[in-house]
Design a protein around this motif. Structure first.
Motif, PDB file in Angstrom:
ATOM      1  N   LEU A  37     -56.193 -48.858   7.051  1.00  0.00           N
ATOM      2  CA  LEU A  37     -57.030 -48.572   8.210  1.00  0.00           C
ATOM      3  C   LEU A  37     -56.641 -47.191   8.719  1.00  0.00           C
ATOM      4  O   LEU A  37     -55.490 -46.964   9.077  1.00  0.00           O
ATOM      5  CB  LEU A  37     -56.821 -49.626   9.299  1.00  0.00           C
ATOM      6  CG  LEU A  37     -57.675 -49.478  10.555  1.00  0.00           C
ATOM      7  CD1 LEU A  37     -59.161 -49.683  10.223  1.00  0.00           C
ATOM      8  CD2 LEU A  37     -57.234 -50.469  11.630  1.00  0.00           C
ATOM      9  N   GLN A  38     -57.610 -46.279   8.739  1.00  0.00           N
ATOM     10  CA  GLN A  38     -57.310 -44.884   9.066  1.00  0.00           C
ATOM     11  C   GLN A  38     -57.941 -44.453  10.391  1.00  0.00           C
ATOM     12  O   GLN A  38     -58.979 -44.968  10.799  1.00  0.00           O
ATOM     13  CB  GLN A  38     -57.818 -43.960   7.954  1.00  0.00           C
ATOM     14  CG  GLN A  38     -57.091 -44.136   6.635  1.00  0.00           C
ATOM     15  CD  GLN A  38     -57.660 -43.228   5.577  1.00  0.00           C
ATOM     16  OE1 GLN A  38     -58.865 -43.187   5.355  1.00  0.00           O
ATOM     17  NE2 GLN A  38     -56.782 -42.486   4.911  1.00  0.00           N
ATOM     18  N   VAL A  39     -57.285 -43.469  11.035  1.00  0.00           N
ATOM     19  CA  VAL A  39     -57.801 -42.823  12.230  1.00  0.00           C
ATOM     20  C   VAL A  39     -57.894 -41.323  11.950  1.00  0.00           C
ATOM     21  O   VAL A  39     -57.211 -40.813  11.060  1.00  0.00           O
ATOM     22  CB  VAL A  39     -56.893 -43.071  13.460  1.00  0.00           C
ATOM     23  CG1 VAL A  39     -56.818 -44.556  13.776  1.00  0.00           C
ATOM     24  CG2 VAL A  39     -55.517 -42.484  13.257  1.00  0.00           C
ATOM     25  N   PRO A  40     -58.735 -40.592  12.692  1.00  0.00           N
ATOM     26  CA  PRO A  40     -58.814 -39.145  12.473  1.00  0.00           C
ATOM     27  C   PRO A  40     -57.459 -38.480  12.712  1.00  0.00           C
ATOM     28  O   PRO A  40     -56.719 -38.843  13.621  1.00  0.00           O
ATOM     29  CB  PRO A  40     -59.839 -38.687  13.517  1.00  0.00           C
ATOM     30  CG  PRO A  40     -60.645 -39.908  13.818  1.00  0.00           C
ATOM     31  CD  PRO A  40     -59.692 -41.053  13.711  1.00  0.00           C
ATOM     32  N   ALA A  41     -57.154 -37.491  11.879  1.00  0.00           N
ATOM     33  CA  ALA A  41     -55.880 -36.772  11.982  1.00  0.00           C
ATOM     34  C   ALA A  41     -56.013 -35.653  12.998  1.00  0.00           C
ATOM     35  O   ALA A  41     -56.071 -34.467  12.655  1.00  0.00           O
ATOM     36  CB  ALA A  41     -55.468 -36.220  10.620  1.00  0.00           C
ATOM     37  N   ARG A  42     -56.103 -36.033  14.274  1.00  0.00           N
ATOM     38  CA  ARG A  42     -56.176 -35.059  15.359  1.00  0.00           C
ATOM     39  C   ARG A  42     -55.549 -35.695  16.587  1.00  0.00           C
ATOM     40  O   ARG A  42     -55.318 -36.901  16.628  1.00  0.00           O
ATOM     41  CB  ARG A  42     -57.623 -34.651  15.642  1.00  0.00           C
ATOM     42  CG  ARG A  42     -58.526 -35.806  16.040  1.00  0.00           C
ATOM     43  CD  ARG A  42     -59.951 -35.317  16.329  1.00  0.00           C
ATOM     44  NE  ARG A  42     -60.862 -36.422  16.599  1.00  0.00           N
ATOM     45  CZ  ARG A  42     -60.986 -37.029  17.777  1.00  0.00           C
ATOM     46  NH1 ARG A  42     -60.249 -36.632  18.806  1.00  0.00           N
ATOM     47  NH2 ARG A  42     -61.842 -38.021  17.945  1.00  0.00           N
ATOM     48  N   ALA A  43     -55.260 -34.873  17.561  1.00  0.00           N
ATOM     49  CA  ALA A  43     -54.688 -35.384  18.799  1.00  0.00           C
ATOM     50  C   ALA A  43     -55.715 -36.270  19.491  1.00  0.00           C
ATOM     51  O   ALA A  43     -56.870 -35.879  19.668  1.00  0.00           O
ATOM     52  CB  ALA A  43     -54.281 -34.226  19.694  1.00  0.00           C
ATOM     53  N   LEU A  44     -55.297 -37.473  19.860  1.00  0.00           N
ATOM     54  CA  LEU A  44     -56.185 -38.423  20.525  1.00  0.00           C
ATOM     55  C   LEU A  44     -55.681 -38.676  21.939  1.00  0.00           C
ATOM     56  O   LEU A  44     -54.476 -38.798  22.166  1.00  0.00           O
ATOM     57  CB  LEU A  44     -56.227 -39.742  19.753  1.00  0.00           C
ATOM     58  CG  LEU A  44     -56.739 -39.666  18.313  1.00  0.00           C
ATOM     59  CD1 LEU A  44     -56.595 -41.005  17.626  1.00  0.00           C
ATOM     60  CD2 LEU A  44     -58.186 -39.201  18.287  1.00  0.00           C
ATOM     61  N   LEU A  45     -56.608 -38.749  22.876  1.00  0.00           N
ATOM     62  CA  LEU A  45     -56.266 -38.997  24.264  1.00  0.00           C
ATOM     63  C   LEU A  45     -56.861 -40.327  24.699  1.00  0.00           C
ATOM     64  O   LEU A  45     -57.873 -40.783  24.156  1.00  0.00           O
ATOM     65  CB  LEU A  45     -56.804 -37.879  25.155  1.00  0.00           C
ATOM     66  CG  LEU A  45     -56.313 -36.467  24.843  1.00  0.00           C
ATOM     67  CD1 LEU A  45     -57.016 -35.456  25.730  1.00  0.00           C
ATOM     68  CD2 LEU A  45     -54.796 -36.388  25.037  1.00  0.00           C
ATOM     69  N   GLU A  46     -56.232 -40.947  25.692  1.00  0.00           N
ATOM     70  CA  GLU A  46     -56.744 -42.197  26.237  1.00  0.00           C
ATOM     71  C   GLU A  46     -58.177 -41.990  26.718  1.00  0.00           C
ATOM     72  O   GLU A  46     -58.491 -41.000  27.391  1.00  0.00           O
ATOM     73  CB  GLU A  46     -55.866 -42.657  27.397  1.00  0.00           C
ATOM     74  CG  GLU A  46     -56.259 -44.001  27.959  1.00  0.00           C
ATOM     75  CD  GLU A  46     -55.333 -44.480  29.063  1.00  0.00           C
ATOM     76  OE1 GLU A  46     -55.699 -45.436  29.756  1.00  0.00           O
ATOM     77  OE2 GLU A  46     -54.250 -43.879  29.233  1.00  0.00           O
ATOM     78  N   GLY A  47     -59.049 -42.901  26.325  1.00  0.00           N
ATOM     79  CA  GLY A  47     -60.450 -42.802  26.702  1.00  0.00           C
ATOM     80  C   GLY A  47     -61.327 -42.157  25.649  1.00  0.00           C
ATOM     81  O   GLY A  47     -62.555 -42.222  25.732  1.00  0.00           O
TER      82      GLY A  47
END
Length: 109
Positions: free
Chosen positions: A90-100
């Protein structure tokens, strides 16, 4: 495109991954790029804490699973990037993620 793992412009060494998904998986032909304001062409690569691969190059084509980092003189060592050889991930984008943030996940196998 290439996605940094922390905010652009930070005076640190970063590992960029292509394709831009985390965790990276070996069967997707992963390329890592070491980026920083330190000395270009003097990159030192590490795999699982040991020096690895062709030193001096800013790009590394990954052929083995493990945890990779790179070091650029002047900006130091990057955060680690783990490359898995799992058959399903299960993958997520390789970038900084913020709440919301709205995030697209992908299940790959």
């Amino acid at each position: 495109g290439w996605c940094p793992l922390s905010p652009t412009g930070a005076q640190t060494t970063q590992l960029l991954v292509e394709p831009p998904w985390m965790p990276a998986v070996l069967w997707e032909r992963v390329t890592l790029t070491c980026q920083g304001s330190g000395t270009a062409g003097a990159t030192i690569w590490y795999k699982d804490g040991q020096r690895w691969g062709q030193q001096g190059r800013d790009h590394l084509s990954v052929t083995m699973s493990g945890t990779y980092t790179c070091d650029r003189p002047g900006t130091g060592r990057s955060p680690p990037m783990t490359v898995l050889n799992d058959p399903l991930v299960l993958q997520v984008p390789a970038r900084a993620l913020l709440e919301g943030d709205t995030v697209t996940l992908r299940c790959r196998g």
